[in-house]
Scaffold this active site. Structure first.
Site, PDB file in Angstrom:
ATOM      1  N   ASP A 199       0.836  -1.207   0.000  1.00  0.00           N
ATOM      2  CA  ASP A 199       0.000   0.000   0.000  1.00  0.00           C
ATOM      3  C   ASP A 199       0.873   1.260   0.000  1.00  0.00           C
ATOM      4  OD1 ASP A 199      -2.393  -1.540   0.136  1.00  0.00           O
ATOM      5  OD2 ASP A 199      -1.994  -1.875   2.259  1.00  0.00           O
ATOM      6  N   HIS A 226      -5.665  -3.617   5.442  1.00  0.00           N
ATOM      7  CA  HIS A 226      -5.292  -3.916   4.055  1.00  0.00           C
ATOM      8  C   HIS A 226      -6.485  -4.501   3.287  1.00  0.00           C
ATOM      9  CE1 HIS A 226      -2.949  -4.909   0.562  1.00  0.00           C
ATOM     10  NE2 HIS A 226      -3.370  -6.157   0.636  1.00  0.00           N
TER      11      HIS A 226
HETATM   12  N1  LIG Z   1      -0.548  -8.498   1.747  1.00  0.00           N
HETATM   13  C1  LIG Z   1      -0.597  -8.089   0.497  1.00  0.00           C
HETATM   14  O1  LIG Z   1      -0.399  -6.905   0.211  1.00  0.00           O
HETATM   15  C2  LIG Z   1      -0.843  -9.078  -0.607  1.00  0.00           C
HETATM   16  C3  LIG Z   1      -0.530  -8.733  -1.937  1.00  0.00           C
HETATM   17  C4  LIG Z   1      -0.736  -9.674  -2.933  1.00  0.00           C
HETATM   18  C5  LIG Z   1      -1.255 -10.931  -2.613  1.00  0.00           C
HETATM   19  N2  LIG Z   1      -1.546 -11.234  -1.324  1.00  0.00           N
HETATM   20  C6  LIG Z   1      -2.044 -12.554  -0.958  1.00  0.00           C
HETATM   21  O2  LIG Z   1      -0.966 -13.495  -0.986  1.00  0.00           O
HETATM   22  C7  LIG Z   1      -1.489 -14.820  -1.156  1.00  0.00           C
HETATM   23  C8  LIG Z   1      -0.695 -15.576  -2.215  1.00  0.00           C
HETATM   24  O3  LIG Z   1      -0.822 -14.983  -3.471  1.00  0.00           O
HETATM   25  P1  LIG Z   1      -0.089 -15.616  -4.750  1.00  0.00           P
HETATM   26  O4  LIG Z   1      -0.418 -14.754  -5.903  1.00  0.00           O
HETATM   27  O5  LIG Z   1       1.317 -15.909  -4.445  1.00  0.00           O
HETATM   28  O6  LIG Z   1      -0.888 -17.016  -4.889  1.00  0.00           O
HETATM   29  P2  LIG Z   1      -0.426 -18.332  -5.653  1.00  0.00           P
HETATM   30  O7  LIG Z   1      -1.609 -19.224  -5.757  1.00  0.00           O
HETATM   31  O8  LIG Z   1       0.307 -17.986  -6.895  1.00  0.00           O
HETATM   32  O9  LIG Z   1       0.642 -18.974  -4.657  1.00  0.00           O
HETATM   33  C9  LIG Z   1       0.278 -19.463  -3.404  1.00  0.00           C
HETATM   34  C10 LIG Z   1       1.218 -20.572  -3.039  1.00  0.00           C
HETATM   35  O10 LIG Z   1       0.837 -21.041  -1.747  1.00  0.00           O
HETATM   36  C11 LIG Z   1       0.995 -22.430  -1.759  1.00  0.00           C
HETATM   37  N3  LIG Z   1       0.212 -23.023  -0.688  1.00  0.00           N
HETATM   38  C12 LIG Z   1      -1.118 -23.270  -0.622  1.00  0.00           C
HETATM   39  N4  LIG Z   1      -1.409 -23.871   0.548  1.00  0.00           N
HETATM   40  C13 LIG Z   1      -0.254 -23.972   1.224  1.00  0.00           C
HETATM   41  C14 LIG Z   1       0.094 -24.499   2.486  1.00  0.00           C
HETATM   42  N5  LIG Z   1      -0.815 -25.043   3.292  1.00  0.00           N
HETATM   43  N6  LIG Z   1       1.391 -24.458   2.859  1.00  0.00           N
HETATM   44  C15 LIG Z   1       2.315 -23.890   2.046  1.00  0.00           C
HETATM   45  N7  LIG Z   1       2.054 -23.395   0.852  1.00  0.00           N
HETATM   46  C16 LIG Z   1       0.774 -23.439   0.454  1.00  0.00           C
HETATM   47  C17 LIG Z   1       0.549 -22.880  -3.139  1.00  0.00           C
HETATM   48  O11 LIG Z   1       1.049 -24.179  -3.435  1.00  0.00           O
HETATM   49  C18 LIG Z   1       1.155 -21.784  -3.985  1.00  0.00           C
HETATM   50  O12 LIG Z   1       2.457 -22.135  -4.418  1.00  0.00           O
HETATM   51  C19 LIG Z   1      -2.970 -14.612  -1.496  1.00  0.00           C
HETATM   52  O13 LIG Z   1      -3.741 -14.869  -0.361  1.00  0.00           O
HETATM   53  C20 LIG Z   1      -3.060 -13.159  -1.894  1.00  0.00           C
HETATM   54  O14 LIG Z   1      -4.339 -12.627  -1.689  1.00  0.00           O
HETATM   55  C21 LIG Z   1      -1.350 -10.330  -0.327  1.00  0.00           C
HETATM   56  O1  LIG Z   2      -5.779  -7.342  -4.102  1.00  0.00           O
HETATM   57  C1  LIG Z   2      -5.463  -8.467  -3.749  1.00  0.00           C
HETATM   58  O2  LIG Z   2      -6.269  -9.396  -3.653  1.00  0.00           O
HETATM   59  C2  LIG Z   2      -4.019  -8.776  -3.440  1.00  0.00           C
HETATM   60  C3  LIG Z   2      -3.368  -7.794  -2.533  1.00  0.00           C
HETATM   61  O3  LIG Z   2      -4.011  -7.662  -1.319  1.00  0.00           O
HETATM   62  C4  LIG Z   2      -3.121  -6.452  -3.180  1.00  0.00           C
HETATM   63  O4  LIG Z   2      -3.347  -5.428  -2.532  1.00  0.00           O
HETATM   64  O5  LIG Z   2      -2.653  -6.424  -4.333  1.00  0.00           O
END
Ligand SMILES: NC(=O)c1ccc[n+]([C@@H]2O[C@H](COP(=O)([O-])OP(=O)(O)OC[C@H]3O[C@@H](n4cnc5c(N)ncnc54)[C@H](O)[C@@H]3O)[C@@H](O)[C@H]2O)c1
Ligand SMILES: O=C(O)C[C@H](O)C(=O)O
Length: 369
Positions: A199, A226
């Site tokens: 953010d 967030h």
């Molecule tokens: N905080 C933030 O600002 C922010 C920003 C972007 C994404 N996110 C969040 O991050 C998370 C991941 O996003 P992504 O794009 O990498 O998803 P993705 O699906 O590409 O990757 C997720 C990974 O987690 C693994 N996984 C699933 N269950 C698991 C477990 N029990 N133990 C270990 N690994 C496990 C999967 O195998 C996969 O490799 C989502 O929940 C998304 O909303 C948060």
């Molecule tokens: O928007 C989402 O679901 C992923 C993450 O929280 C973001 O801010 O990009």
């Protein structure tokens, strides 16, 4: 917002999100051998300290580029990559980069404990991402259980580690993690962080673009939580101070709040932000490592246990130190504009409900021994 300028990669200046000294060291590590005429000269490279970092969910969209960025840090000696599948290849690939850390892979629940032994910082991006039309809260049913299980393992194997929660909905997954750690008797609120750095990264980028400022100079605190309106950029506190019309404030605020949705829609079903998130998470890891390493001047925004408002968790600027959060920074919340004050009051009911949802979930689950 780290106190050292952290808003741009090294191309713009000597200073990157990795910090000036680290960037120089990184360059050295990329050029271990410099050719001087016919003679090959070894450039010695000494990491300043050696920390172990684990990424849980390392084979995913965020996990892979995040692991690459962490592999570039001279502060890291060991990089542990854990996932339920596909992590062996990621680790093999990454291990060929000639940067100091060794990379180890861990697949599946039976290897989770070993992935966490002796680790200083655990980063958790495990879980499912959004598709168009979904809110972050729509991920709760799947991701709450994933975070609970992983944090239980953290409590059992590296209870002293800094824990960085990326998995959404962060507004609820951080309270879940806190409850799990409490049940295990190892909760240290100073070491549990919801990663909201993206953010800040977005706010800095959008404001710099709007006002035609050098990216490296812009620093906007983002408070609250967030998700949607709980993301509150305090544009009046932007450094350097910028003059914005009411319309500009409204447009920038809404764009920052919808930054995640902007990416989800552009990816059209192929997930949410991964590259910018990896960049933001790597910055937060690097700041944590610098704090662990004794740098006394490290500040970041993060969603943490807080008494700055009546809400038990709240994102604000925090000072990081060896023991985690050394201080919450209340000054950003003082002297807010009328627009910001209204937005702060408006976000509280939603954030409160998300926190309570996380706590209720954790408390109706049995703790895994
Ligand atoms: N905080 C933030 O600002 C922010 C920003 C972007 C994404 N996110 C969040 O991050 C998370 C991941 O996003 P992504 O794009 O990498 O998803 P993705 O699906 O590409 O990757 C997720 C990974 O987690 C693994 N996984 C699933 N269950 C698991 C477990 N029990 N133990 C270990 N690994 C496990 C999967 O195998 C996969 O490799 C989502 O929940 C998304 O909303 C948060
Ligand atoms: O928007 C989402 O679901 C992923 C993450 O929280 C973001 O801010 O990009």
């Amino acid at each position: 917002m780290a106190s050292r300028q952290t808003t741009s990669l090294a191309c713009e200046s000597e200073t990157s999100f990795l910090g000036k000294e680290t960037t120089a060291a990184l360059r050295a590590s990329f050029a271990l051998k410099a050719h001087k005429g016919a003679q090959v000269v070894q450039t010695p490279f000494q990491p300043q300290a050696s920390y172990k970092v684990a990424v849980l969910g390392a084979a995913g969209g965020i996990g892979q580029p995040l692991a690459l960025l962490i592999k570039m840090s001279p502060l890291v000696s060991d990089l542990h990559l854990y996932d339920i599948a596909n992590v062996k290849g990621v680790a093999a690939d990454l291990s060929h980069c000639n940067t100091p850390s060794q990379v180890l892979d861990f697949t599946g629940a039976s290897e989770l404990a070993n992935s966490l032994k002796g680790v200083d910082v655990v980063v958790i991006p495990a879980g499912v991402p959004r598709k168009p039309g979904m809110t972050r809260d729509d991920l709760f049913n799947i991701n709450a259980g994933i975070v609970k299980n992983l944090v239980e393992a953290v409590a059992d194997n590296c209870p002293e580690a800094f824990i960085h929660i990326i998995s959404n909905p962060v507004n609820s997954t951080v309270p879940i993690a806190a409850e799990v750690l409490k049940k295990k008797g190892v909760y240290n609120p100073k070491k549990l962080f919801g990663v909201t750095t993206l953010d800040v990264v977005r706010a800095n980028t959008f404001v710099a673009q709007k006002k035609n400022l050098k990216l490296i100079d812009v620093d906007v605190p983002v408070v609250g939580g967030h998700a949607g309106i709980t993301i509150l950029p305090l544009l009046s506190k932007t450094k350097p101070s910028v003059s914005l019309t009411d319309e500009e404030v409204e447009k920038l605020t809404v764009r920052i709040q919808n930054g995640g949705t902007e990416v989800v829609e552009a990816k059209a079903g192929a997930g949410s932000a991964t590259l910018s998130m990896a960049y933001a998470a790597a910055r937060f890891v690097e700041s944590s490592l610098r704090a662990l390493d004794g740098d006394g001047d490290v500040y970041e925004c993060s969603y943490v246990e807080s008494d700055l408002t009546e809400l038990p968790f709240f994102a604000s600027r925090v000072k990081l130190g060896r023991k985690g959060v050394e201080a919450l920074i209340p000054s950003d919340l003082q002297g807010l504009t009328e627009y910001e004050l209204k937005a702060l009051e408006a976000l509280k009911p939603e954030l409160k409900a998300s926190i309570e949802k996380g706590i209720a979930f954790a408390n109706k689950q049995a703790v895994t021994a």
